[in-house]
Design an enzyme around this catalytic site. Structure first.
Site, PDB file in Angstrom:
ATOM      1  N   PRO A   1       0.791  -1.245   0.000  1.00  0.00           N
ATOM      2  CA  PRO A   1       0.000   0.000   0.000  1.00  0.00           C
ATOM      3  C   PRO A   1       0.821   1.292   0.000  1.00  0.00           C
ATOM      4  O   PRO A   1       0.783   2.075   0.953  1.00  0.00           O
ATOM      5  CB  PRO A   1      -0.827  -0.140   1.273  1.00  0.00           C
ATOM      6  CG  PRO A   1       0.070  -0.906   2.194  1.00  0.00           C
ATOM      7  CD  PRO A   1       0.784  -1.900   1.303  1.00  0.00           C
ATOM      8  N   CYS A   2       1.507   1.566  -1.083  1.00  0.00           N
ATOM      9  CA  CYS A   2       2.262   2.814  -1.194  1.00  0.00           C
ATOM     10  C   CYS A   2       1.343   4.019  -1.187  1.00  0.00           C
ATOM     11  O   CYS A   2       1.788   5.137  -0.894  1.00  0.00           O
ATOM     12  CB  CYS A   2       3.169   2.793  -2.420  1.00  0.00           C
ATOM     13  SG  CYS A   2       2.321   2.494  -3.968  1.00  0.00           S
TER      14      CYS A   2
END
Length: 159
Positions: free
Chosen positions: A121-122
């Site tokens: 989850p950047c």
């Protein structure tokens, strides 16, 4: 495997060890021949991504196989996995998490090269001042996708 969620169209790549990439695409690509283990990984990815896009807080369990990236980038990507659903961190916090406290820009570059967005989850990393920061090379579409994903996780962000 090609999946559509809201306005997002995703292409998922896999090998026998797990998911290797997720790409934002405009249309389906040619499906490759798949082994049973590849099908198993894709089925789990589809199930988990469907739950995620239906607004269910989820900790992804689908196996990932990072086939690209430097050791530093892989460390950043592993640190991102530890950011819980619905929470955010800033680039400095991720740099500290990978024992490189002055490497905020390198963390940003690692995020930009993340091969498995959403599951890694950047999008949960923002600038220290609370603005969205970049996503997908700072494209206009990237900013919209990042904001969409954060809002999906019950957060409201403004640029």
């Amino acid at each position: 495997m090609y999946l559509e969620f809201d306005f997002l169209k995703l292409w998922i790549e896999v090998d026998d060890l797990g998911i290797t990439a997720i790409h934002y695409v405009d249309a389906p690509l040619k499906e490759p021949d798949l082994t049973d283990s590849m099908k198993k990984h894709l089925d789990l990815a589809k199930k988990e991504l469907t739950a995620y896009f239906n607004g269910k807080p989820i900790q992804f369990t689908v196996p990932l196989h990072l086939t690209v990236g430097t050791d530093f980038q892989k460390n950043v990507w592993r640190a991102l996995i530890d950011v819980p659903y619905g929470e955010i961190r800033n680039y400095q916090e991720i740099a500290q998490a990978v024992n490189s406290p002055k490497a905020q820009q390198a963390v940003g570059q690692a995020n930009k090269k993340n091969p498995i967005p959403i599951i890694i989850p950047c999008h949960r990393v923002t600038a220290k001042n609370g603005t969205l920061g970049g996503y997908m090379g700072n494209s206009t579409n990237g900013a919209l996708i990042k904001e969409f994903l954060l809002n999906l996780e019950h957060k409201t962000y403004s640029k």
